[in-house]
Design a protein around this motif. Structure first.
Motif, PDB file in Angstrom:
ATOM      1  N   GLN A 195       1.284  -0.944  -0.247  1.00 38.78           N
ATOM      2  CA  GLN A 195       0.284  -0.273   0.244  1.00 38.78           C
ATOM      3  C   GLN A 195       1.242   1.374  -0.143  1.00 38.78           C
ATOM      4  OE1 GLN A 195      -3.313   0.058   0.046  1.00 38.78           O
ATOM      5  NE2 GLN A 195      -3.166  -2.435  -0.971  1.00 38.78           N
ATOM      6  N   VAL A 196       0.295   2.240  -1.148  1.00 39.44           N
ATOM      7  CA  VAL A 196       1.104   3.482  -0.732  1.00 39.44           C
ATOM      8  C   VAL A 196       0.699   4.596  -0.991  1.00 39.44           C
ATOM      9  CG1 VAL A 196       2.613   2.329  -2.909  1.00 39.44           C
ATOM     10  CG2 VAL A 196       0.794   3.707  -3.736  1.00 39.44           C
ATOM     11  N   GLY A 197       0.535   5.677  -0.548  1.00 37.94           N
ATOM     12  CA  GLY A 197       0.545   6.783  -0.197  1.00 37.94           C
ATOM     13  C   GLY A 197      -0.782   7.796  -1.396  1.00 37.94           C
ATOM     14  N   SER A 198      -1.497   7.146  -2.134  1.00 36.10           N
ATOM     15  CA  SER A 198      -1.821   7.395  -3.204  1.00 36.10           C
ATOM     16  C   SER A 198      -2.989   7.792  -3.318  1.00 36.10           C
ATOM     17  CB  SER A 198      -2.329   6.040  -4.216  1.00 36.10           C
ATOM     18  OG  SER A 198      -2.815   5.350  -3.424  1.00 36.10           O
ATOM     19  N   ARG A 199      -3.560   8.774  -3.828  1.00 33.14           N
ATOM     20  CA  ARG A 199      -4.935   9.366  -4.026  1.00 33.14           C
ATOM     21  C   ARG A 199      -5.525   8.366  -3.892  1.00 33.14           C
ATOM     22  NH1 ARG A 199      -2.290  14.960  -5.888  1.00 33.14           N
ATOM     23  NH2 ARG A 199      -1.527  16.247  -3.205  1.00 33.14           N
ATOM     24  N   GLU A 200      -7.228   8.863  -4.370  1.00 36.64           N
ATOM     25  CA  GLU A 200      -7.989   7.411  -5.176  1.00 36.64           C
ATOM     26  C   GLU A 200      -7.672   7.650  -6.702  1.00 36.64           C
ATOM     27  OE1 GLU A 200     -12.549   8.161  -4.824  1.00 36.64           O
ATOM     28  OE2 GLU A 200     -12.249   8.220  -2.577  1.00 36.64           O
ATOM     29  N   ASP A 201      -7.386   8.947  -7.178  1.00 35.24           N
ATOM     30  CA  ASP A 201      -7.155   8.728  -8.700  1.00 35.24           C
ATOM     31  C   ASP A 201      -5.580   8.465  -9.031  1.00 35.24           C
ATOM     32  OD1 ASP A 201      -5.425  10.717  -8.347  1.00 35.24           O
ATOM     33  OD2 ASP A 201      -6.014  12.075  -9.297  1.00 35.24           O
ATOM     34  N   GLY A 202      -4.858   7.468  -7.823  1.00 40.15           N
ATOM     35  CA  GLY A 202      -3.756   6.575  -8.025  1.00 40.15           C
ATOM     36  C   GLY A 202      -2.552   7.348  -8.171  1.00 40.15           C
ATOM     37  N   SER A 203      -2.768   8.785  -7.715  1.00 41.47           N
ATOM     38  CA  SER A 203      -1.457   9.896  -8.076  1.00 41.47           C
ATOM     39  C   SER A 203      -0.833   9.830  -6.271  1.00 41.47           C
ATOM     40  CB  SER A 203      -1.623  10.941  -8.005  1.00 41.47           C
ATOM     41  OG  SER A 203      -2.644  11.650  -7.308  1.00 41.47           O
ATOM     42  N   PRO A 204       0.720  10.107  -6.251  1.00 36.79           N
ATOM     43  CA  PRO A 204       1.420  10.101  -5.251  1.00 36.79           C
ATOM     44  C   PRO A 204       1.136  11.229  -4.694  1.00 36.79           C
ATOM     45  CG  PRO A 204       2.408   9.715  -7.082  1.00 36.79           C
ATOM     46  CD  PRO A 204       1.538  10.611  -7.865  1.00 36.79           C
ATOM     47  N   PRO A 233       2.596  13.983  -2.396  1.00 31.85           N
ATOM     48  CA  PRO A 233       4.030  14.831  -2.727  1.00 31.85           C
ATOM     49  C   PRO A 233       4.801  14.590  -1.414  1.00 31.85           C
ATOM     50  CG  PRO A 233       2.169  15.985  -3.157  1.00 31.85           C
ATOM     51  CD  PRO A 233       1.853  15.218  -2.660  1.00 31.85           C
ATOM     52  N   ASP A 234       4.370  15.382   0.070  1.00 37.97           N
ATOM     53  CA  ASP A 234       4.615  14.976   0.710  1.00 37.97           C
ATOM     54  C   ASP A 234       4.714  14.005   1.949  1.00 37.97           C
ATOM     55  OD1 ASP A 234       5.187  17.584   3.714  1.00 37.97           O
ATOM     56  OD2 ASP A 234       4.200  15.971   4.502  1.00 37.97           O
ATOM     57  N   LEU A 235       5.779  13.511   2.368  1.00 37.43           N
ATOM     58  CA  LEU A 235       6.497  12.242   2.525  1.00 37.43           C
ATOM     59  C   LEU A 235       6.367  11.727   3.784  1.00 37.43           C
ATOM     60  CD1 LEU A 235       8.258   9.786   2.299  1.00 37.43           C
ATOM     61  CD2 LEU A 235      10.342  11.039   3.647  1.00 37.43           C
ATOM     62  N   GLU A 236       5.823  12.827   4.476  1.00 36.48           N
ATOM     63  CA  GLU A 236       4.938  12.182   6.256  1.00 36.48           C
ATOM     64  C   GLU A 236       3.713  12.121   5.831  1.00 36.48           C
ATOM     65  OE1 GLU A 236       3.582  13.587  10.729  1.00 36.48           O
ATOM     66  OE2 GLU A 236       5.823  14.132  10.310  1.00 36.48           O
ATOM     67  N   GLN A 237       3.383  12.809   4.950  1.00 34.17           N
ATOM     68  CA  GLN A 237       1.655  12.368   4.622  1.00 34.17           C
ATOM     69  C   GLN A 237       1.346  11.605   3.718  1.00 34.17           C
ATOM     70  OE1 GLN A 237      -0.978  14.294   6.134  1.00 34.17           O
ATOM     71  NE2 GLN A 237       0.957  15.182   7.805  1.00 34.17           N
ATOM     72  N   GLN A 238       2.290  11.637   2.698  1.00 39.18           N
ATOM     73  CA  GLN A 238       2.229  10.062   2.137  1.00 39.18           C
ATOM     74  C   GLN A 238       2.405   8.884   2.545  1.00 39.18           C
ATOM     75  OE1 GLN A 238       5.086   7.914  -1.340  1.00 39.18           O
ATOM     76  NE2 GLN A 238       5.257  10.002  -1.549  1.00 39.18           N
ATOM     77  N   VAL A 239       3.134   8.882   3.501  1.00 39.68           N
ATOM     78  CA  VAL A 239       3.585   7.157   4.917  1.00 39.68           C
ATOM     79  C   VAL A 239       2.185   7.182   5.431  1.00 39.68           C
ATOM     80  CG1 VAL A 239       4.770   6.425   6.993  1.00 39.68           C
ATOM     81  CG2 VAL A 239       5.606   7.862   5.210  1.00 39.68           C
ATOM     82  N   ARG A 240       1.400   8.447   6.156  1.00 39.90           N
ATOM     83  CA  ARG A 240       0.268   8.466   6.894  1.00 39.90           C
ATOM     84  C   ARG A 240      -1.145   7.828   5.749  1.00 39.90           C
ATOM     85  NH1 ARG A 240      -0.007  10.445  11.820  1.00 39.90           N
ATOM     86  NH2 ARG A 240       1.424  11.822  12.097  1.00 39.90           N
ATOM     87  N   LEU A 241      -1.252   8.082   4.529  1.00 40.95           N
ATOM     88  CA  LEU A 241      -2.305   8.282   3.474  1.00 40.95           C
ATOM     89  C   LEU A 241      -2.275   6.476   3.467  1.00 40.95           C
ATOM     90  CD1 LEU A 241      -3.990   8.986   2.116  1.00 40.95           C
ATOM     91  CD2 LEU A 241      -2.456   9.857   0.378  1.00 40.95           C
ATOM     92  N   ALA A 242      -0.575   5.845   3.596  1.00 40.61           N
ATOM     93  CA  ALA A 242      -0.462   4.565   3.061  1.00 40.61           C
ATOM     94  C   ALA A 242      -0.955   3.698   4.415  1.00 40.61           C
ATOM     95  CB  ALA A 242       1.315   4.158   2.864  1.00 40.61           C
ATOM     96  N   PHE A 243      -0.953   4.110   5.246  1.00 35.11           N
ATOM     97  CA  PHE A 243      -1.355   3.535   6.227  1.00 35.11           C
ATOM     98  C   PHE A 243      -2.914   4.040   6.977  1.00 35.11           C
ATOM     99  CE2 PHE A 243       3.125   3.408   8.508  1.00 35.11           C
ATOM    100  CZ  PHE A 243       2.994   2.562   9.495  1.00 35.11           C
ATOM    101  N   ALA A 244      -3.491   5.073   6.007  1.00 31.79           N
ATOM    102  CA  ALA A 244      -4.667   4.867   6.191  1.00 31.79           C
ATOM    103  C   ALA A 244      -5.280   4.264   4.780  1.00 31.79           C
ATOM    104  CB  ALA A 244      -5.491   5.867   5.859  1.00 31.79           C
ATOM    105  N   ASN A 245      -4.696   3.876   3.896  1.00 28.85           N
ATOM    106  CA  ASN A 245      -4.921   3.080   2.672  1.00 28.85           C
ATOM    107  C   ASN A 245      -5.335   1.246   3.249  1.00 28.85           C
ATOM    108  OD1 ASN A 245      -5.542   4.771   1.177  1.00 28.85           O
ATOM    109  ND2 ASN A 245      -3.851   4.774  -0.308  1.00 28.85           N
ATOM    110  N   LEU A 246      -4.053   0.504   4.513  1.00 29.96           N
ATOM    111  CA  LEU A 246      -3.804   0.300   4.549  1.00 29.96           C
ATOM    112  C   LEU A 246      -4.978  -0.886   5.089  1.00 29.96           C
ATOM    113  CD1 LEU A 246      -2.211  -2.516   5.400  1.00 29.96           C
ATOM    114  CD2 LEU A 246      -0.737  -1.561   6.744  1.00 29.96           C
TER     115      LEU A 246
END
Length: 135
Positions: free
Chosen positions: A36-45, A47-60
């Motif tokens: 799981q990655v820090g992707s938005r609903e459209d599949g795009s990353p 950009p902010d690293l900490e927010q990307q990790v938080r989003l990856a955990f939320a997606n997980l």
């Protein structure tokens, strides 16, 4: 061949369909969750690293919940990260405590990589399905 017992959370289907994989598959009392990655609903990353990790955990979390699991059911974690030597502690110490809670923690492996299709962080887990026999 028996059909795979795939698990799909609400949303984020653009990424799964674009790359032709299931977010998770149930087998043998376990849930095997794709990275799981820090992707938005459209599949795009994100950009902010900490927010990307938080989003990856939320997606997980969404994938685990779709299978009736939680982070408490996770037994093994593999993290792939671009430039972990300078970034790992920053994200691991600020994000992980919000999800893993208290010890004992799941097993973990961190792998440094040079490419993650535009992402900087990916997390893959195996979880025990609730109601599965304990070993």
């Amino acid at each position: 061949m028996t059909a795979r017992d795939a698990v799909f959370p609400a949303g984020r289907h653009a990424l799964y369909e674009r790359h032709r994989y299931s977010p998770a598959v149930r087998a043998g009392g376990f849930l095997f969750v794709s990275g799981q990655v820090g992707s938005r609903e459209d599949g795009s990353p994100e950009p902010d690293l900490e927010q990307q990790v938080r989003l990856a955990f939320a997606n997980l979390d969404a994938v685990l919940a779709a299978a009736g699991c939680s982070f408490d059911d996770v037994v093994d974690v593999t993290v792939f990260m671009v430039d972990p030597a300078t970034r790992f502690e920053q994200v691991w110490s600020t994000v992980v405590p919000d999800y893993w809670g208290q010890a004992p923690f799941p097993t973990a492996t961190v792998v440094g990589v040079t490419w993650l299709s535009g992402f900087d962080f990916e997390i893959k887990v195996t979880a025990r399905l609730p109601g599965a026999a304990h070993g």
